[in-house]
Design an enzyme around this catalytic site. Structure first.
Site, PDB file in Angstrom:
ATOM      1  CB  CYS A   1      -0.886   0.069   1.249  1.00 11.77           C
ATOM      2  SG  CYS A   1      -1.996  -1.313   1.495  1.00 11.77           S
TER       3      CYS A   1
ATOM      4  CG  HIS B   1      -6.079  -0.202   2.519  1.00 10.55           C
ATOM      5  ND1 HIS B   1      -7.172  -0.008   1.700  1.00 10.55           N
ATOM      6  CD2 HIS B   1      -5.608  -1.436   2.219  1.00 10.55           C
ATOM      7  CE1 HIS B   1      -7.342  -1.081   0.934  1.00 10.55           C
ATOM      8  NE2 HIS B   1      -6.419  -1.962   1.239  1.00 10.55           N
TER       9      HIS B   1
ATOM     10  CG  HIS C   1      -9.067  -3.694  -2.598  1.00 10.40           C
ATOM     11  ND1 HIS C   1      -7.923  -3.653  -3.356  1.00 10.40           N
ATOM     12  CD2 HIS C   1      -8.643  -3.622  -1.308  1.00 10.40           C
ATOM     13  CE1 HIS C   1      -6.865  -3.594  -2.563  1.00 10.40           C
ATOM     14  NE2 HIS C   1      -7.276  -3.574  -1.323  1.00 10.40           N
TER      15      HIS C   1
ATOM     16  CG  HIS D   1      -9.377  -5.289   3.231  1.00  7.16           C
ATOM     17  ND1 HIS D   1      -8.621  -6.434   3.204  1.00  7.16           N
ATOM     18  CD2 HIS D   1      -8.734  -4.406   2.431  1.00  7.16           C
ATOM     19  CE1 HIS D   1      -7.548  -6.251   2.438  1.00  7.16           C
ATOM     20  NE2 HIS D   1      -7.601  -5.025   1.956  1.00  7.16           N
TER      21      HIS D   1
ATOM     22  CD  GLU E   1     -26.967  15.429  11.302  1.00  9.06           C
ATOM     23  OE1 GLU E   1     -27.777  15.836  10.449  1.00  9.06           O
ATOM     24  OE2 GLU E   1     -26.296  16.194  12.026  1.00  9.06           O
TER      25      GLU E   1
END
Lengths: 228, 228, 228, 228
Positions: free
Chosen positions: B85, B103, B178, B105, B128
């Site tokens: 990443c 990140h 992903h 999942h 909201e």
């Protein structure tokens, strides 16, 4: 910053708010800095600040207001903002003499609100958990008002206060696509009311999603003696 | 291996990453070694390693990079691999001056991404929780870009960077089937952004699954004053 | 009863089993005494006992077997029964040289199994979490065998062993309306495999329930370079 | 108020009740003061009080009754009310010699009850978790009685007792739109029975919601030898 300068009642109210905030966050009702908690001790009203991670609050982060809604003591920690929910909390203190007012973003309440037509309340009946709500019975048709949302929280004030006045049998006002304001005699009572309403809204939404009608097979009668 | 050799800012960044990893794992956003966390302290960028159980990280497992994306300090613990990443995290540091990039999942984000046609963003309105996202209002139609996935994470780099550039009002890029890259000014801010987007995606998916249209009964108007 | 008589490797394996059992119970994979955990240390194989609350196990409750599946050391605590899963665990040790074998009653796996026609495997494709499974890529069509259940666990042995042999690319065998046997090189690896498969089955079931087709809008191509 | 005046068996029963109440609350089975727990030690029966937050109970809050259902020892803490479930708990002690009786408001049980026509039981078959229920096999069609609810809990007594008598193979009675009474030989056994029934009801409801028929593709036969 450990709150040691607070008197006992103030310290207790502040700790209760922090504890309820941690609970609400774990339940997903106060994620992303959302939600709000307010507790009353006599004529002093305590409120969690706005826009912070609710699960990390400490007693020094809490505001103290009077019953007119004026801030009487700023938080000892720096940079805190009073919650925009403040006038909404005050409506329940003013009209219902609440001991605590909670504001949750429970997704189940939000989804249940989306099922209610404009101008109508959420109607609940024949679910045992209703009996956990103040003054409500199993065979009642209990109504919880639903008001439309606004761009800014404080703009909700007039319509929320009106709903509090118009629905005296409800101790909650649902805000469509937003969440709920709910109160009780004490922090513990307000918390149990929030748990019950959340459970009931989850039931409503899950039944809607699954095509389940809980009245379809129910032959129970209000006159239980005739039915035993 | 207890991180005692790190300076204070470095130690803090490393502990924050470990804490966020534990949280992400509990939330199901980083199960099975998935997900990733990166935090910036000044010009130093810290990243969790790849392919390990995220809930077990300690400060000595963390990589330190510079703002060009070069590793400046390897983890003290043996056998760690830099996350694939890394170039994706760098896009948010480079173009948005992020303080942390996360990140996740989250399955709710993944399911929401499956509902979005090719080339279109995820569109959010009148919930909201949108107000918890940086710079977003209740009546906005907020767009979060969705890009297609690739076989290898680093192959996402060009299209993710393009999405960061093309959608300056979004602080997240969803990767179809992903997960999501999301960032904020600080680790706490990035975390609240992730919580809000997760809540919103869960709302979208649950409404889709239950046949609920949250706009159907909503009569609220952007001009709240006319509506009170 | 505190396990102090065990050598270091034995003690570690026993503690790992207890820790994984607590995790599985919290995840709902081992509720009601269900599920099972087995760990190998060299040629010694350790197994949790049958019919007890999995979240309360201590090292003294664990069985030790050899690679032929014979009990070499009974638990120190009284009244424990060897799990009926034992021969099923042995299939993965024998044919795959597993370092740990886990048996979960995950409801998501059970529901996913109900969607698979007789004689066919569960097929997974284009979900990033597949990459967490040993040797599986995003664009693969990964197949996990599904076998029918039997009245007694040990009766599963022949068909489970056959599935292990017939599906060498899968490190799991799903038992319809029952759960899954899944293994890895080590306890940590087996745990991450279980997390990934559970996530993938949850995705399959939630997409089925919500009418979501995650391939519908996916334009990604295995040759990522052509697609960037 | 720390329960130091209780004899060992009494103290153990009281602590078990408090622990089970915390578990039930975490599982959502006793939210909003709902649910109830009762444990028997010889001829003494212990019960959690009514209308309090179940997750906060301490040993001094517990009632002690005899096998005739008479209170023998009031809680040491002030203001506690005996649960209205008391006569319902007694039915399982009287007719089944239960060691513990639990009352849960599990929403999955409530939703499953809504699917059952009047006068019929909930029928369960071919789900491995059934084997966790006392005396039940995978290929059985196991029946759990469902009775209609009443306005007040104690009014359920006659019909619940009748169901206990009429369904000797079931160790649970479901109350429609309300919850379940379930028992076992010991507190641990009753807890595992509750976990299994909850799992099974969740399976029933999720399959109903998702349009999944777990019998559709099942070719397994009760005579496992012919099928291996």
């Amino acid at each position: 910053m450990d709150g040691s300068t607070f008197d006992e009642a103030s310290q207790r109210a502040r700790e209760t708010i922090c504890e309820l905030c941690r609970l609400f966050w774990r339940l997903g009702w106060a994620s992303g800095t959302g939600g709000g908690i307010s507790v009353r001790e006599g004529d002093r009203i305590f409120m969690a600040p706005s826009g912070v991670e609710k699960e990390r609050l400490v007693p020094a982060d809490i505001f103290e207001l009077d019953r007119a809604g004026c801030v009487r003591r700023e938080p000892e920690s720096a940079g805190k903002k009073l919650t925009a929910c403040a006038p909404l909390f005050m409506a329940a203190y003013k009209h219902r003499d609440a001991g605590a007012v909670l504001h949750s973003h429970s997704l189940d309440v939000v989804l249940a609100s989306a099922l209610v037509p404009p101008g109508e309340p959420l109607r609940l009946t024949r679910l045992e958990m209703m009996k956990g709500l103040e003054g409500v019975g199993y065979f009642d048709v209990h109504e919880v008002p639903v008001i439309d949302n606004t761009a800014l929280e404080h703009e909700l004030e007039a319509r929320l206060e009106q709903a509090v006045i118009d629905w005296p049998k409800s101790n909650a006002v649902i805000v469509r696509n937003h969440g709920v304001y709910i109160w009780g005699r004490s922090p513990a009572h307000a918390k149990t009311q929030a748990e019950c309403l959340d459970y009931l809204c989850r039931a409503v939404v899950r039944m809607h999603a699954a095509g389940i009608d809980h009245l379809l097979h129910d032959r129970s009668q209000p006159d239980a003696a005739a039915n035993a």
